[in-house]
Design an enzyme around this catalytic site. Structure first.
Site, mmCIF file in Angstrom:
data_model
loop_
_atom_site.group_PDB
_atom_site.id
_atom_site.type_symbol
_atom_site.label_atom_id
_atom_site.label_comp_id
_atom_site.label_asym_id
_atom_site.label_seq_id
_atom_site.Cartn_x
_atom_site.Cartn_y
_atom_site.Cartn_z
ATOM 1 N N ASP A 1 52.508 5.501 -37.091
ATOM 2 C CA ASP A 1 52.577 4.850 -35.767
ATOM 3 C C ASP A 1 51.834 5.486 -35.024
ATOM 4 O O ASP A 1 52.117 5.023 -33.760
ATOM 5 C CB ASP A 1 53.642 4.610 -35.703
ATOM 6 C CG ASP A 1 54.302 2.854 -35.992
ATOM 7 O OD1 ASP A 1 53.725 2.498 -37.041
ATOM 8 O OD2 ASP A 1 55.444 2.286 -35.844
ATOM 9 N N HIS B 1 61.567 5.009 -38.573
ATOM 10 C CA HIS B 1 62.137 3.662 -37.459
ATOM 11 C C HIS B 1 62.084 2.907 -39.212
ATOM 12 O O HIS B 1 61.707 3.238 -40.084
ATOM 13 C CB HIS B 1 61.054 3.238 -37.128
ATOM 14 C CG HIS B 1 60.727 4.224 -35.759
ATOM 15 N ND1 HIS B 1 60.104 3.853 -34.639
ATOM 16 C CD2 HIS B 1 62.614 4.915 -35.464
ATOM 17 C CE1 HIS B 1 60.109 4.563 -33.605
ATOM 18 N NE2 HIS B 1 61.354 5.044 -34.136
ATOM 19 N N ASP C 1 61.146 0.147 -39.938
ATOM 20 C CA ASP C 1 59.980 -0.848 -40.415
ATOM 21 C C ASP C 1 59.131 -0.196 -41.035
ATOM 22 O O ASP C 1 57.959 -0.502 -42.247
ATOM 23 C CB ASP C 1 59.252 -1.752 -39.327
ATOM 24 C CG ASP C 1 59.118 -1.116 -38.250
ATOM 25 O OD1 ASP C 1 59.719 0.800 -38.345
ATOM 26 O OD2 ASP C 1 58.208 -1.481 -37.838
ATOM 27 N N HIS C 2 59.658 1.279 -41.593
ATOM 28 C CA HIS C 2 58.810 2.284 -42.529
ATOM 29 C C HIS C 2 59.512 2.620 -43.784
ATOM 30 O O HIS C 2 59.050 3.146 -44.457
ATOM 31 C CB HIS C 2 58.820 3.540 -41.524
ATOM 32 C CG HIS C 2 57.151 2.471 -40.267
ATOM 33 N ND1 HIS C 2 55.764 2.568 -40.765
ATOM 34 C CD2 HIS C 2 57.337 1.820 -39.414
ATOM 35 C CE1 HIS C 2 55.042 2.515 -39.861
ATOM 36 N NE2 HIS C 2 56.279 1.501 -39.035
ATOM 37 N N HIS D 1 50.323 -0.479 -38.604
ATOM 38 C CA HIS D 1 50.120 -1.925 -38.031
ATOM 39 C C HIS D 1 49.300 -2.357 -37.678
ATOM 40 O O HIS D 1 48.185 -2.231 -37.913
ATOM 41 C CB HIS D 1 51.367 -1.878 -36.699
ATOM 42 C CG HIS D 1 52.408 -1.465 -36.996
ATOM 43 N ND1 HIS D 1 53.462 -2.434 -37.181
ATOM 44 C CD2 HIS D 1 53.003 -0.058 -36.865
ATOM 45 C CE1 HIS D 1 54.933 -2.064 -36.909
ATOM 46 N NE2 HIS D 1 54.539 -0.520 -37.080
ATOM 47 N N HIS E 1 55.074 9.872 -31.181
ATOM 48 C CA HIS E 1 56.100 8.382 -30.825
ATOM 49 C C HIS E 1 57.612 8.674 -31.890
ATOM 50 O O HIS E 1 58.313 7.962 -31.724
ATOM 51 C CB HIS E 1 55.073 7.401 -32.247
ATOM 52 C CG HIS E 1 55.938 6.242 -32.996
ATOM 53 N ND1 HIS E 1 56.047 4.977 -31.811
ATOM 54 C CD2 HIS E 1 56.218 5.715 -33.943
ATOM 55 C CE1 HIS E 1 56.408 3.868 -32.331
ATOM 56 N NE2 HIS E 1 56.827 4.573 -33.614
ATOM 57 N N HIS F 1 57.686 7.979 -40.900
ATOM 58 C CA HIS F 1 58.881 8.608 -39.696
ATOM 59 C C HIS F 1 59.837 7.803 -40.110
ATOM 60 O O HIS F 1 59.995 6.886 -41.084
ATOM 61 C CB HIS F 1 58.045 7.745 -38.045
ATOM 62 C CG HIS F 1 58.007 6.721 -38.265
ATOM 63 N ND1 HIS F 1 56.580 6.232 -38.413
ATOM 64 C CD2 HIS F 1 58.372 6.134 -37.074
ATOM 65 C CE1 HIS F 1 56.360 5.004 -38.269
ATOM 66 N NE2 HIS F 1 57.383 4.785 -37.282
#
Length: 283
Positions: free
Chosen positions: A134, A56, A58-59, A173, A110, A54
């Site tokens: 996530d 975001h 941090d990915h 995570h 998410h 996805h």
């Protein structure tokens, strides 16, 4: 198929999936490209593709830098918001990397464009692997930020929950300990939760990753996959599975808020016990 687990940032995981015959490699959720390339060099493999679950940061934040360093790299995902995306994937689409098959599974909830990746090899005794980003984590799931509770239910229970139980789950995570603490609140009499929590506490003390789990294990202790179970329904006071899931997400958010308030207090108490802070009487 070899999977390298790469911890990065505060609690994220990147993954490097290696086809051991061709030595071709596929990365999942590139957040820190320099670290990824160190592992690529250590393994002596050829990185050809990035699979992003996805958009975001941090990915996906490492995609642009990685693409600059490796011209011709394919960056794949289901959401046009993914940084440096070269091709958008569709639900049910299948990819092939040497002997490794990849089935792309759209799992909104998410985010609206969240894609999970199911990997397997024909005529191989090793279990398949799921890279769930996530949408599904060990003993939990990501926050529902986009879409409906019904979509989240379909993603978790109908799309992912029906994969083979031996499937290894590699999530985005390291939230296992807090997830299990919440799961114990939901089902205090669940022996599987209790045993997994004890195991996770030991892993946390040793600073060792808790991934992967298996889907079969998740069905025993993950409340977000157990929305049809009577103890979970009783905890939420709901009966319709999607409504049970929505209530769980709300309870989980409240649980996290309480934990955030208590954590600084616990740290201060620990510091006091270790003599790092003076007692109020000493001030």
């Amino acid at each position: 198929m070899k999977v390298k687990v790469i911890p990065v940032l505060v609690d994220n995981y990147m993954y490097l999936v290696i086809e051991e015959h061709t030595r071709e490699a596929v990365a999942v959720d590139v957040a820190v490209p320099k670290r990824l390339l160190e592992v690529v060099a250590q393994e002596g493999v050829s990185l050809t593709t990035v699979l992003t679950t996805h958009h975001h940061w941090d990915h996906a934040r490492g995609n642009a830098e990685l693409a600059r360093l490796r011209p011709g790299l394919a960056v794949l995902g289901a959401d046009e918001r993914i940084c440096a995306l070269t091709r958008r994937l569709a639900h049910g689409e299948e990819l092939r990397f040497g002997a490794i098959h990849v089935r792309c599974l759209l799992t909104p909830g998410h985010t609206s464009g969240h894609m999970s990746y199911f990997l397997w090899e024909d005529e191989c005794q090793d279990p398949p692997a799921l890279f769930s980003g996530d949408v599904l984590s060990v003993a939990g799931c990501g926050s529902r930020l986009e879409g409906t509770a019904q979509q989240m239910y379909q993603s978790l229970v109908e799309t992912l929950g029906n994969l083979p139980p031996e499937t290894k789950v590699f999530c985005g995570h390291e939230h296992t300990l807090s997830n299990l603490e919440f799961a114990q609140k939901v089902e205090p009499c669940n022996d599987h939760v209790r045993a997994k929590l004890s195991w996770a506490q030991k892993r946390d003390e040793d600073d060792v990753p808790t991934v992967p789990s298996t889907l079969g294990e998740e069905l025993l202790y993950n409340p977000f996959l157990r929305v049809a179970e009577e103890p979970v329904r009783q905890f939420t006071g709901r009966a319709v599975p999607a409504e049970v899931l929505e209530a769980l997400c709300s309870e989980r958010a409240s649980f996290e808020q309480v934990a955030e308030v208590l954590q600084p207090q616990a740290c201060a108490l620990l510091a006091l016990q270790r003599g790092l802070l003076g007692s109020p009487q000493q001030k």
